[in-house]
Design an enzyme around this catalytic site. Structure first.
Site, PDB file in Angstrom:
ATOM      1  N   ASP A  72       5.795  -5.858   3.751  1.00  0.00           N
ATOM      2  CA  ASP A  72       5.629  -5.386   2.381  1.00  0.00           C
ATOM      3  C   ASP A  72       6.729  -4.428   1.963  1.00  0.00           C
ATOM      4  OD1 ASP A  72       4.708  -3.402   4.120  1.00  0.00           O
ATOM      5  OD2 ASP A  72       2.613  -3.820   3.685  1.00  0.00           O
ATOM      6  N   ASN A 132      -9.223   1.394   5.325  1.00  0.00           N
ATOM      7  CA  ASN A 132     -10.128   0.494   4.590  1.00  0.00           C
ATOM      8  C   ASN A 132     -10.038  -0.948   5.075  1.00  0.00           C
ATOM      9  OD1 ASN A 132      -7.669  -0.327   3.626  1.00  0.00           O
ATOM     10  ND2 ASN A 132      -8.137  -0.070   1.464  1.00  0.00           N
ATOM     11  N   HIS A 134      -7.246  -2.749   5.352  1.00  0.00           N
ATOM     12  CA  HIS A 134      -6.160  -3.606   4.849  1.00  0.00           C
ATOM     13  C   HIS A 134      -5.148  -3.908   5.952  1.00  0.00           C
ATOM     14  CE1 HIS A 134      -3.594   0.049   3.263  1.00  0.00           C
ATOM     15  NE2 HIS A 134      -3.161  -0.317   4.445  1.00  0.00           N
ATOM     16  N   GLU A 139      -5.462  -5.499   0.168  1.00  0.00           N
ATOM     17  CA  GLU A 139      -6.576  -4.571   0.008  1.00  0.00           C
ATOM     18  C   GLU A 139      -7.908  -5.335  -0.022  1.00  0.00           C
ATOM     19  OE1 GLU A 139      -5.856  -1.611   0.417  1.00  0.00           O
ATOM     20  OE2 GLU A 139      -4.338  -0.777  -0.915  1.00  0.00           O
TER      21      GLU A 139
END
Ligand code: F6R
Length: 240
Positions: A72, A132, A134, A139
């Site tokens: 990313d 979380n 990811h 996400e």
């Protein structure tokens, strides 16, 4: 999924660096999928130490034919700026080994998946994990068939990254990124996910219990891949 727990992060990254170095010696044009963030920093240091001082392999490790594909990058950042993942990779790895910069690839648009395929695919993907769940910047809510695309970072990711990399300044954190998708990641031949913080305990514990893909916990996509190893240290309060 295999879970391997090491006492310390140093032991864990040595194990992973040994795997990578061995693979480069066996296949000089190895295609590595790489992550940024705090998790892989020591791994990159260990690989740089091996390059400079042959700490892992007795023979020099030649990175000149190695190909890398980063997961990313933030949208709209200058690639030379301190916050860009291009700069992160240059500072932590690429400028310190003899990699050919023309062989280092970052997602720029949706053509990234076909570029990876044309280059022969990723042999080994290194991943971190968000608190979380990811992976990449996929996400919660990401689809199993997602490919490289522009994504909105969720408030939790912005807050965590602000604390770690932007002196707590939420406004300084880019709100969008371009990320390989869950399906893009799953195409890799082998995957190693790393976790070295107590803050990752819940995520690793959830991953261990996962049996199938649940979009609210994106890392659970890894249950669908035949060759995944989760490597963590004792700061993560989960039994291997
Ligand atoms: C970074 C990436 C993210 C991070 C994750 C964990 O390229 O893809 O999924 O791996 O946010 O970040 P750290 O390592 O900073 O805890």
């Amino acid at each position: 999924m295999k879970f391997i727990k090491f006492k310390t992060e140093a032991e864990a990254v040595k194990h992973v660096a040994e795997i990578i170095v061995k693979k480069i010696h066996a296949k000089p044009s190895l295609a590595l999928g790489l992550a940024t963030g705090s998790t892989p920093i020591k791994l990159y240091q260990t690989l740089v130490d091996d390059y400079k001082h042959h700490t892992i392999s007795k023979q020099a490790t030649d990175w000149s034919h190695v190909k890398t594909f980063n997961l990313d990058e933030y949208v709209g950042v200058d690639y030379n700026s301190e916050i860009s993942y291009h700069k992160f990779m240059a500072d932590n790895l690429f400028d310190k080994v003899n990699i050919n910069k023309h062989n280092t690839f970052f997602p720029e648009d949706h053509s990234f998946d076909s570029l990876i395929s044309k280059q022969g695919g990723v042999d080994l993907q290194i991943l971190g994990i968000g608190t979380n769940g990811h992976i990449g910047f996929n996400e919660p809510g990401s689809k199993a068939d997602s490919l490289t695309r522009v994504v909105e970072l969720v408030p939790n990711t912005i807050a965590v990254n602000a604390k770690k990399f932007f002196n707590g300044d939420i406004n300084a954190v880019p709100k969008t990124a371009i990320s390989m998708g869950l399906a893009s990641i799953l195409k890799s031949k082998e995957i190693i996910l790393l976790a070295f913080e107590d803050a990752k305990t819940d995520a690793i514990s959830k991953l261990k219990k996962a049996k199938s893909f649940d979009p609210s916990f994106p890392a659970s996509i890894l249950t669908q891949h035949p060759n995944v190893t989760i490597i963590f240290d004792s700061s993560v309060k989960v039994d291997a």
